[in-house]
Design an enzyme around this catalytic site. Structure first.
Site, PDB file in Angstrom:
ATOM      1  N   ALA A 246       0.775  -1.236   0.000  1.00 54.46           N
ATOM      2  CA  ALA A 246       0.000   0.000   0.000  1.00 54.46           C
ATOM      3  C   ALA A 246       0.808   1.289   0.000  1.00 54.46           C
ATOM      4  O   ALA A 246       0.362   2.296  -0.555  1.00 54.46           O
ATOM      5  CB  ALA A 246      -0.955  -0.001   1.194  1.00 54.46           C
ATOM      6  N   ALA A 247       1.951   1.333   0.661  1.00 55.15           N
ATOM      7  CA  ALA A 247       2.688   2.593   0.780  1.00 55.15           C
ATOM      8  C   ALA A 247       3.150   3.085  -0.590  1.00 55.15           C
ATOM      9  O   ALA A 247       3.459   2.272  -1.465  1.00 55.15           O
ATOM     10  CB  ALA A 247       3.889   2.397   1.703  1.00 55.15           C
ATOM     11  N   LYS A 251      -2.817   4.988  -4.228  1.00 54.93           N
ATOM     12  CA  LYS A 251      -3.880   4.126  -4.742  1.00 54.93           C
ATOM     13  C   LYS A 251      -4.824   3.690  -3.622  1.00 54.93           C
ATOM     14  O   LYS A 251      -6.023   3.500  -3.849  1.00 54.93           O
ATOM     15  CB  LYS A 251      -3.279   2.914  -5.448  1.00 54.93           C
ATOM     16  CG  LYS A 251      -2.447   3.264  -6.686  1.00 54.93           C
ATOM     17  CD  LYS A 251      -1.914   2.017  -7.364  1.00 54.93           C
ATOM     18  CE  LYS A 251      -1.024   2.358  -8.560  1.00 54.93           C
ATOM     19  NZ  LYS A 251       0.261   2.981  -8.127  1.00 54.93           N
ATOM     20  N   ASP A 269       1.855  -3.181   4.341  1.00 59.58           N
ATOM     21  CA  ASP A 269       3.185  -3.021   3.743  1.00 59.58           C
ATOM     22  C   ASP A 269       4.216  -3.672   4.642  1.00 59.58           C
ATOM     23  O   ASP A 269       3.910  -4.078   5.768  1.00 59.58           O
ATOM     24  CB  ASP A 269       3.528  -1.558   3.460  1.00 59.58           C
ATOM     25  CG  ASP A 269       4.204  -1.424   2.093  1.00 59.58           C
ATOM     26  OD1 ASP A 269       5.268  -2.046   1.905  1.00 59.58           O
ATOM     27  OD2 ASP A 269       3.673  -0.727   1.212  1.00 59.58           O
ATOM     28  N   ASP A 315      -0.132  -3.992  -6.015  1.00 63.15           N
ATOM     29  CA  ASP A 315       0.723  -3.038  -6.732  1.00 63.15           C
ATOM     30  C   ASP A 315       2.154  -3.457  -6.428  1.00 63.15           C
ATOM     31  O   ASP A 315       2.809  -2.929  -5.534  1.00 63.15           O
ATOM     32  CB  ASP A 315       0.425  -1.621  -6.249  1.00 63.15           C
ATOM     33  CG  ASP A 315       1.191  -0.554  -7.019  1.00 63.15           C
ATOM     34  OD1 ASP A 315       1.805  -0.900  -8.051  1.00 63.15           O
ATOM     35  OD2 ASP A 315       1.184   0.605  -6.585  1.00 63.15           O
ATOM     36  N   CYS A 368       4.665  -0.862 -12.322  1.00 56.62           N
ATOM     37  CA  CYS A 368       5.098   0.269 -13.154  1.00 56.62           C
ATOM     38  C   CYS A 368       6.316  -0.179 -13.950  1.00 56.62           C
ATOM     39  O   CYS A 368       7.380   0.427 -13.891  1.00 56.62           O
ATOM     40  CB  CYS A 368       5.382   1.510 -12.314  1.00 56.62           C
ATOM     41  SG  CYS A 368       6.579   1.254 -10.984  1.00 56.62           S
TER      42      CYS A 368
END
Length: 458
Positions: A246-247, A251, A269, A315, A368
């Site tokens: 999450a960090a 998002k 996290d 993510d 990413c």
């Protein structure tokens, strides 16, 4: 960064926070010189060769980077020649003495006399692409394998340009229309993002740590591509959502906003430091319903969470090669072997997060990175292991570009086509009934125009 492999954005942010540059014009110039030099380093290094008597890498690190910064100003900015020369030479003299200063002065004056046009190797020379695209050969080769040579060149060329400064309005502090009005009054020259409905591009942003609107939580700095990830899950009021990595919380808080603050979000996290960043974002934005949790999904599932969540976001940590126009120092750290290690980490996080998803629920796996080893290949291995998982298309009303979806049903955003950083995402559904999944694709999305970016199957 060159000497110690430090992260440029962190070092730069620290320098700006120390208050040595009170004039905002100086802060802007410092940022431009650091990031611009890193973006163009390959071209600069080759262009310096005719003026050097020995390889650049054998030059003192301070002098080497002074040459790069001075050459960047002469080649790519409107800084007057006299200022670029005098400031660079003065800095070198102060740090390394008159001899080094004289050497730098001679090199930079040679560039001025030669017309300030960066030279390139001839076509066919193996040094041509690394110089022209300012990237290492291993990175160019890895991108070509993933994207094809033409797409890889277009991608790297787009990453030489300064990225737009995009922000996302935070509805828990201020409505988007009121934020727009405020940004206009403050002279930040906001313009609506192309796709993200709550996003704006700022023509004249202020440094975040001194900008009142940011500190008050009115907006988050967030690339437009990143703003298109949370809408893939379309979190709704009453749903339980897990954010496994999450960090710093962009998002996470976006999912809270999409659910109107009425979803229950567990945001995990791996470290106390990263969880601190997450808590700061949650506090600044006043996003409700978020529970920060310290957990490492690469090691194990979240205890007592099997089937407990309607939606899951992974993510995943990656090489970051999708954000090299924004963090160009990443180009010079890339190693081919990095991808294999990241893929193992990503696969473990994906498997352990999947256990928390209920039957019929959705998981979004994103990175990413434009590299297949971190994207399609991780998903391919996962699908082979989990017969109850299937790829599905975006929800109705997803605001992003239709041509970003590949024929295999994956999302691929790239700067040279969509103006965003490079993002990959796979939306996976856990079949509601046990047993083997239907081997036919569940992907139903039909772009209005065929995607020009179609990854071949292995």
């Amino acid at each position: 960064m060159d000497r110690d492999d430090a992260f440029a954005d962190i070092v730069l942010d620290r320098a700006l926070r120390e208050g040595r540059f009170p004039d905002p014009r100086d802060r802007g110039l410092l940022t431009e010189l650091v990031m611009g030099t890193l973006r163009r380093r390959g071209a600069i290094d080759y262009a310096l060769l005719p003026f050097l008597s020995r390889p650049l890498e054998k030059t003192d690190a301070y002098v080497r980077n002074a040459l790069r910064v001075g050459a960047y100003q002469l080649f790519y900015t409107r800084v007057p020649d006299r200022a670029a020369l005098n400031e660079t030479v003065s800095a070198v003299k102060a740090a390394r003495g008159g001899g080094a200063g004289g050497f730098v002065n001679a090199v930079l004056r040679g560039i001025v006399r030669a017309g300030k046009v960066p030279s390139l190797p001839p076509e066919g020379d193996p040094r041509r692409l690394p110089a022209e695209l300012s990237a290492t050969k291993p990175l160019i080769d890895a991108l070509a394998r993933s994207m094809g040579e033409g797409e890889a060149r277009s991608y790297l060329a787009a990453c030489l340009e300064k990225p737009p400064f995009a922000v996302r309005a935070n509805p828990f502090r201020v409505p988007a229309d009121r934020l727009l009005a405020r940004l206009e009054v403050e002279g930040k020259e906001p313009a609506p993002c192309r796709y993200a409905p709550d996003g704006f591009v700022l023509g004249k942003p202020a440094p975040l740590f001194s900008d009142a609107a940011f500190l008050e939580g009115a907006y988050l700095a967030m690339d437009e591509g990143a703003q298109l990830i949370a809408p893939l899950l379309a979190p709704a009021a009453g749903e339980r959502v897990l954010d496994a990595c999450a960090a710093p919380g962009g998002k996470t808080t976006h999912m809270a906003a999409l659910a109107g603050g009425k979803a229950a979000i567990v945001a995990a996290d791996v470290s106390v430091a990263r969880l601190r960043l997450l808590r700061e974002t949650v506090s600044r934005t006043a996003a409700p319903g978020i529970e920060p949790v310290l957990h490492d999904f690469s090691r194990a599932p979240l205890p007592n969470s099997r089937g407990a969540f309607d939606k899951v976001l992974v993510d995943a940590p990656c090489t970051g090669m999708g954000v090299i126009r924004r963090n160009p120092d990443g180009k010079w750290r890339f190693r081919r072997e990095d991808m294999a290690g990241k893929a193992l980490l990503q696969g473990a996080i994906l498997r352990h997060s999947w256990d928390a998803l209920r039957r019929g629920g959705l998981l979004a796996y994103c990175t990413c990175s434009p590299l297949r080893e971190e994207d399609e290949e991780v998903v391919r291995v996962f699908l082979a292991e989990r017969p109850e998982a299937s790829v599905t298309g975006p929800p109705a009303g997803w605001p992003g570009p239709p041509d970003a979806w590949t024929s295999d049903g994956y999302l691929r955003l790239v700067p040279h086509r969509h103006g965003t950083d490079a993002f990959f995402a796979a939306l996976l559904r856990k079949d509601s009934q046990s047993g083997t999944r239907n081997r036919g694709r569940s992907y139903k999305h039909s772009p209005r125009t065929p995607s020009p970016y179609v990854c071949p199957r292995l």
